[in-house]
Design a protein around this motif. Sequence first.
Motif, short mmCIF file in Angstrom:
data_model
loop_
_atom_site.label_atom_id
_atom_site.label_comp_id
_atom_site.label_asym_id
_atom_site.label_seq_id
_atom_site.Cartn_x
_atom_site.Cartn_y
_atom_site.Cartn_z
N ALA A 50 12.48 3.42 -17.30
CA ALA A 50 11.85 2.36 -18.09
C ALA A 50 12.06 1.00 -17.44
O ALA A 50 11.15 0.15 -17.43
CB ALA A 50 12.41 2.37 -19.51
N ALA A 51 13.24 0.78 -16.88
CA ALA A 51 13.52 -0.48 -16.19
C ALA A 51 12.64 -0.63 -14.96
O ALA A 51 12.14 -1.73 -14.66
CB ALA A 51 14.99 -0.55 -15.81
N LYS A 52 12.45 0.45 -14.23
CA LYS A 52 11.60 0.43 -13.05
C LYS A 52 10.16 0.08 -13.43
O LYS A 52 9.50 -0.72 -12.74
CB LYS A 52 11.65 1.80 -12.36
CG LYS A 52 10.70 1.98 -11.18
CD LYS A 52 11.22 1.39 -9.91
CE LYS A 52 10.40 1.83 -8.72
NZ LYS A 52 10.90 1.27 -7.45
N ALA A 101 6.47 -6.79 -13.72
CA ALA A 101 6.87 -8.18 -13.54
C ALA A 101 6.60 -8.66 -12.11
O ALA A 101 6.21 -9.82 -11.90
CB ALA A 101 8.35 -8.34 -13.89
N ILE A 102 6.81 -7.78 -11.14
CA ILE A 102 6.52 -8.12 -9.74
C ILE A 102 5.02 -8.31 -9.54
O ILE A 102 4.58 -9.28 -8.90
CB ILE A 102 7.06 -7.04 -8.79
CG1 ILE A 102 8.60 -7.04 -8.79
CG2 ILE A 102 6.53 -7.23 -7.38
CD1 ILE A 102 9.21 -5.83 -8.10
N ALA A 103 4.24 -7.40 -10.07
CA ALA A 103 2.78 -7.51 -9.92
C ALA A 103 2.25 -8.81 -10.50
O ALA A 103 1.28 -9.38 -9.99
CB ALA A 103 2.11 -6.32 -10.60
N ALA A 104 2.90 -9.31 -11.56
CA ALA A 104 2.44 -10.52 -12.23
C ALA A 104 3.18 -11.77 -11.77
O ALA A 104 2.95 -12.85 -12.33
CB ALA A 104 2.61 -10.36 -13.74
N ALA A 141 7.10 3.58 -7.41
CA ALA A 141 6.07 2.72 -7.98
C ALA A 141 5.29 2.10 -6.84
O ALA A 141 5.78 2.00 -5.72
CB ALA A 141 6.71 1.62 -8.84
N PRO A 142 4.05 1.67 -7.10
CA PRO A 142 3.28 1.02 -6.05
C PRO A 142 3.97 -0.24 -5.53
O PRO A 142 4.62 -0.96 -6.30
CB PRO A 142 1.95 0.66 -6.74
CG PRO A 142 1.89 1.55 -7.94
CD PRO A 142 3.31 1.78 -8.36
N GLY A 183 0.80 -1.22 0.00
CA GLY A 183 0.00 0.00 0.00
C GLY A 183 0.83 1.26 0.00
O GLY A 183 0.32 2.34 -0.28
N THR A 184 2.13 1.16 0.34
CA THR A 184 3.03 2.30 0.24
C THR A 184 3.75 2.22 -1.09
O THR A 184 3.63 1.25 -1.83
CB THR A 184 4.05 2.29 1.39
OG1 THR A 184 4.85 1.10 1.30
CG2 THR A 184 3.35 2.31 2.74
#
Length: 273
Positions: free
Chosen positions: A243-245, A251-254, A208-209, A190-191
């Motif tokens: 762009a890398a971020k 990729a983390i979200a998925a 980023a979230p 959430g942060t």
Amino acid sequence: MSRAPARTPARVLTVAGSDSGGGAGIQADLKTALALGAHGMSVVTAVTAQDSHGVHGTWELPPEAVRAQFRAVAGDIGVQAVKTGMLGSARTAATVADLLTGLAAPLVVDPVGASKRGDTLLHEDATEVVRSRLLPLATVVTPNLDEVTRLTGVVVTDEAGMRTAADAVLALGPRWVLVKGGHLPAARPGTDCPDLLTDGRTEHWLRAPRHPNPHTHGTGCTLATALATHLALGRPVPEAAAAAKTYVTGAIAAGFPLGTGTGPVDHAWRSRA
């Protein structure tokens, strides 16, 4: 009617260890390069027996094998960016530093000290070689907070401390540093997840979230290789880092479950969106 020859894509070389589980290391690096439109090549420094629970064994390749791989790729195919990851020993780190000295292509150094589960991937005597010989060659170095402490002794507990950490890493010689804030003590779902990119003159906060997904194996490898790939594509460092971020956040979200432990990030998330 004959077809025109295909255009050769940007060429990115990863110098790192092999992850038999496919989530990090060489395997993650090659997937990342491909996902971002580049041709990935590899110099394997070590072979690991690794699964979703950790590293169960490591076997270092001899210096002559590391040198032969690098010379084969650089001499024939050529490289437009290099990323280093797991180096393991002082001997391997010194061999890699020798090979990269004088190379014109941009260099991203991911100073891998340990796996996400705490398995040691850089011997103590190798840290000094990375510090004194590899970092001065780097276009960008991408330490997490534990790696900052290993390299400089600086302990980071908040965003203000990330600035101190960045200054300490820059004093070791790289042109830019990307201090990753994902391990900040106050971090929680959430942060946002703050990373600090700076060359000592300009400062860029990349935010980023923070996703609650626990399947994050390979995050650091993926970010560093995405950064190297965007440099190979001709982007300036701040644009390449941003762009890398964006790519690694997706990729983390998925990230998906694999085995019975921590699964990997999803390098193909854009093709599944």
